[in-house]
Enzyme design. Structure first.
Site, PDB file in Angstrom:
ATOM      1  N   ASP A  34      -2.529  -0.228  -3.823  1.00 41.21           N
ATOM      2  CA  ASP A  34      -2.065   0.302  -2.540  1.00 41.21           C
ATOM      3  C   ASP A  34      -3.130   0.125  -1.455  1.00 41.21           C
ATOM      4  O   ASP A  34      -4.323   0.102  -1.755  1.00 41.21           O
ATOM      5  CB  ASP A  34      -1.729   1.790  -2.709  1.00 41.21           C
ATOM      6  CG  ASP A  34      -0.885   2.319  -1.564  1.00 41.21           C
ATOM      7  OD1 ASP A  34      -0.388   1.514  -0.759  1.00 41.21           O
ATOM      8  OD2 ASP A  34      -0.742   3.552  -1.472  1.00 41.21           O
ATOM      9  N   ASN A  82      10.503  -0.815  -2.246  1.00 41.34           N
ATOM     10  CA  ASN A  82       9.873  -1.674  -1.230  1.00 41.34           C
ATOM     11  C   ASN A  82      10.869  -2.522  -0.426  1.00 41.34           C
ATOM     12  O   ASN A  82      10.524  -3.076   0.614  1.00 41.34           O
ATOM     13  CB  ASN A  82       8.810  -2.593  -1.851  1.00 41.34           C
ATOM     14  CG  ASN A  82       7.541  -1.867  -2.230  1.00 41.34           C
ATOM     15  OD1 ASN A  82       6.822  -2.253  -3.147  1.00 41.34           O
ATOM     16  ND2 ASN A  82       7.226  -0.787  -1.524  1.00 41.34           N
TER      17      ASN A  82
HETATM   18  C1  FPP Z   1       1.032  -1.608  -1.282  1.00 40.99           C
HETATM   19  O1  FPP Z   1       0.246  -1.624  -0.121  1.00 40.99           O
HETATM   20  C2  FPP Z   1       1.141  -2.940  -1.801  1.00 40.99           C
HETATM   21  C3  FPP Z   1       2.296  -3.620  -2.019  1.00 40.99           C
HETATM   22  C4  FPP Z   1       3.633  -3.070  -1.747  1.00 40.99           C
HETATM   23  C5  FPP Z   1       2.281  -4.988  -2.514  1.00 40.99           C
HETATM   24  C6  FPP Z   1       1.311  -5.258  -3.613  1.00 40.99           C
HETATM   25  C7  FPP Z   1       1.119  -6.684  -3.604  1.00 40.99           C
HETATM   26  C8  FPP Z   1      -0.055  -7.312  -3.724  1.00 40.99           C
HETATM   27  C9  FPP Z   1      -1.357  -6.715  -4.023  1.00 40.99           C
HETATM   28  C10 FPP Z   1      -0.029  -8.739  -3.488  1.00 40.99           C
HETATM   29  C11 FPP Z   1      -0.008  -9.660  -4.547  1.00 40.99           C
HETATM   30  C12 FPP Z   1       0.370  -9.346  -5.909  1.00 40.99           C
HETATM   31  C13 FPP Z   1       0.565 -10.339  -6.793  1.00 40.99           C
HETATM   32  C14 FPP Z   1       0.911 -10.068  -8.175  1.00 40.99           C
HETATM   33  C15 FPP Z   1       0.436 -11.721  -6.366  1.00 40.99           C
HETATM   34  P1  FPP Z   1       0.907  -1.121   1.228  1.00 40.99           P
HETATM   35  O2  FPP Z   1       1.521  -2.278   1.895  1.00 40.99           O
HETATM   36  O3  FPP Z   1       1.861  -0.007   0.942  1.00 40.99           O
HETATM   37  O4  FPP Z   1      -0.331  -0.604   2.003  1.00 40.99           O
HETATM   38  P2  FPP Z   1      -0.358   0.610   3.038  1.00 40.99           P
HETATM   39  O5  FPP Z   1      -0.059   1.849   2.244  1.00 40.99           O
HETATM   40  O6  FPP Z   1      -1.746   0.589   3.546  1.00 40.99           O
HETATM   41  O7  FPP Z   1       0.665   0.322   4.080  1.00 40.99           O
END
Ligand code: FPP
Length: 256
Positions: A34, A82
């Site tokens: 996250d 998501n």
């Molecule tokens: C949460 O951060 C992250 C995600 C919803 C996506 C996770 C994906 C990756 C780490 C990218 C790649 C993964 C692979 C397997 C290639 P957020 O967007 O909710 O962050 P925030 O809470 O700061 O908004």
């Protein structure tokens, strides 16, 4: 369908021995990655910039697992919730997953990493599903590190899908309802071939589990750390694994 046909690896649950030893590190680490969005925002960049930076951390973390004694690594890449993000972000993430698989396939295969995907594939696009299948196939004989990527995954959704299949087996006479106990449902979960996680880490300072591995994490230890995922390092994972080794896990029992 459960994700594989190989024998279910022995899980660490309340029924196992409780001795482990304080030096024993986690065998299965699960990570809620996250903070990509905030990481990008802090740099005045679009959220997808953060997801791309996050994808780069995945390689480093996978590669440090053998040295830490971590045999199983499960990462939360995209949840069933998501889809509520903007169309631009969802499309960007899907494209990132396709690129990640194509780009990393060779490296993962040579590093002896076995990759599996968990989650509901139905809503994913055909091209992505083909790439996921290909990566699972290409790495099927590997066994140094078991990397599981949760993609369109939700713990409740997984339990609901598992229950549906279990009910179908009861209806068709394959399963005696009287025989159903707490060992039965895990056989229908997407994770049926994996041991339960020992340590669940969530980055970015949020102390929630957000529908991740709900059934499987009943006895897991949790670490909620402030680091945003794109800043997470192998050193930090090593520190968390060491901390885990010092904990006294009793699975509800009393140590004698
Ligand atoms: C949460 O951060 C992250 C995600 C919803 C996506 C996770 C994906 C990756 C780490 C990218 C790649 C993964 C692979 C397997 C290639 P957020 O967007 O909710 O962050 P925030 O809470 O700061 O908004």
């Amino acid at each position: 369908m459960p994700i594989g046909t190989d024998t279910r690896a022995p899980a660490r649950t309340g029924k196992d021995d409780v001795t482990g030893g304080p030096e024993a590190g986690p065998r299965h680490v699960a990570i809620i990655m996250d903070g990509n969005g905030r990481w990008a925002q802090a740099r005045g960049r679009p959220r997808l910039f953060g997801h791309h930076a996050g994808a780069k951390r995945v390689r480093e973390v996978v590669e440090c697992c053998p040295a830490l004694g971590v045999k199983y690594l499960t990462i939360f890449a995209f949840s069933t919730e998501n889809w509520k993000r903007t169309q631009v972000e969802v499309a960007g993430l899907m494209s990132l997953f396709r690129r990640y698989i194509s780009k990393e396939m060779k490296a993962l295969a040579t590093k002896n990493v076995r990759v599996r995907f968990i989650g509901d594939r139905e809503r994913l696009d055909k091209k992505l599903i083909q790439l996921m299948d290909a990566l699972e196939r290409e790495t099927a004989d590997n066994d140094r590190t078991h990397l599981t990527i949760a993609l369109n995954y939700g713990g409740r959704d997984e339990v609901a899908r598992a229950t549906k299949r279990l009910a179908q087996d009861v209806a068709s006479g394959k399963l005696d309802p009287e025989s159903v106990d707490e060992e039965t449902l895990p056989r229908y979960l997407d994770t049926c071939v994996l041991p339960d996680p020992d340590l669940v880490i969530r980055t970015s300072g949020e102390a929630r589990i957000s529908n991740f591995l709900l059934w499987q994490s009943a006895y897991a230890e949790y670490e909620f750390i402030d680091t945003l995922w794109p800043d997470f390092t192998a050193e930090e994972l090593a520190r968390l694994c060491q901390g885990y080794g010092g904990r006294d896990r009793r699975f509800g029992a009393v140590k004698t």
